[in-house]
Design an enzyme around this catalytic site. Structure first.
Site, PDB file in Angstrom:
ATOM      1  N   CYS A   1       0.815  -1.202   0.000  1.00 45.27           N
ATOM      2  CA  CYS A   1       0.000   0.000   0.000  1.00 45.27           C
ATOM      3  C   CYS A   1       0.858   1.264   0.000  1.00 45.27           C
ATOM      4  O   CYS A   1       0.370   2.353  -0.265  1.00 45.27           O
ATOM      5  CB  CYS A   1      -0.930   0.014   1.217  1.00 45.27           C
ATOM      6  SG  CYS A   1      -0.086   0.163   2.810  1.00 45.27           S
ATOM      7  N   GLY A   2       2.137   1.115   0.297  1.00 47.39           N
ATOM      8  CA  GLY A   2       3.027   2.267   0.320  1.00 47.39           C
ATOM      9  C   GLY A   2       3.708   2.492   1.653  1.00 47.39           C
ATOM     10  O   GLY A   2       4.713   3.190   1.740  1.00 47.39           O
TER      11      GLY A   2
END
Length: 238
Positions: free
Chosen positions: A234-235
């Site tokens: 997701c980062g």
């Protein structure tokens, strides 16, 4: 944000020393190395709860380790109920962070549009996860943070060390790096631990409700996350 000053650690040496050790031993090392500024980040998946159980039930540090939970406003109801149960059961020092100025999904949609995860998933993750996490780690005075990641979860994690540095110079500790999904579930069964009931419905890895689907037989554990978007993270951990 400015870089965080952390104790000087020889990463190559410490990763060699921790290799083959039980997650409890790795966590014990972390508690000794970081008497202050140690935080557990948790999405209350099985692996996160294994770490919480080791910390709060088995190791029992003098001061409870803060557990940082990101309230994305898009969690499954089952996840939020589990958070409440775990907080009560373990008497957690639970620290909840979320996007500023938005209180629920309706307000989020009004401000950023319907289904932002479909139109701009990177922005969705920045708003709901990346910025709140960075703010939380900063406000909690984090020197080192604990994750529940395992090498066998994804090809992007196959070479993950036990201890590494994040972009601001804080230490990231991955006590379950060498464990398998099977080992985590064996631990859950042996200790009668609570877990998200969605796991019994085919959800191998549980994130935000709009972006999480059950996993089919033979699929990768994280195949149900961001299905069809070509994402593996997701980062937060990039």
């Amino acid at each position: 944000m400015t870089a965080v000053l952390s104790p000087s650690i020889d990463l190559d040496q410490v990763n060699q020393e921790l290799d083959g050790q039980h997650p409890a031993q790795i966590l014990a090392w972390a508690l000794a190395q970081f008497p202050t500024g140690l935080v557990q980040t948790s999405a209350f998946n099985v692996d996160d709860l294994v770490i919480t159980d080791l910390l709060y039930r088995q190791l029992q540090p003098a001061a409870p380790i803060p557990v940082l939970f990101l309230e994305t406003l898009h969690h499954f109801p089952e996840t939020l109920e589990l958070v409440k149960k775990a907080e009560s059961h373990y008497k957690l020092d639970l620290q909840v962070y979320q996007i500023r100025g938005v209180n629920d999904r309706t307000e989020f949609a009004q401000k950023f549009g319907e289904s932002l995860w479909d139109t701009d998933v990177a922005k969705f993750h920045h708003l709901t996860k990346i910025e709140p996490l960075e703010r939380g780690l900063l406000e909690l005075g984090t020197t080192a943070w604990i994750t529940g990641r395992r090498r066998d979860q994804a090809v992007t994690r196959a070479e993950m060390p036990y201890v590494e540095l994040d972009k601001l110079g804080r230490y990231k500790i991955n006590p379950l790096a060498a464990w398998t999904r099977k080992q985590s579930w064996i631990y859950v069964a042996e200790h009668g631990m609570m877990y998200n009931p969605l796991h019994d419905q085919g959800y191998a890895s549980i994130g935000d409700e709009p972006l999480t689907t059950p996993v089919g037989e033979g699929e990768d554990e994280r195949a149900g996350r961001w299905r069809g978007l070509g994402k593996t993270e997701c980062g937060i951990h990039i």
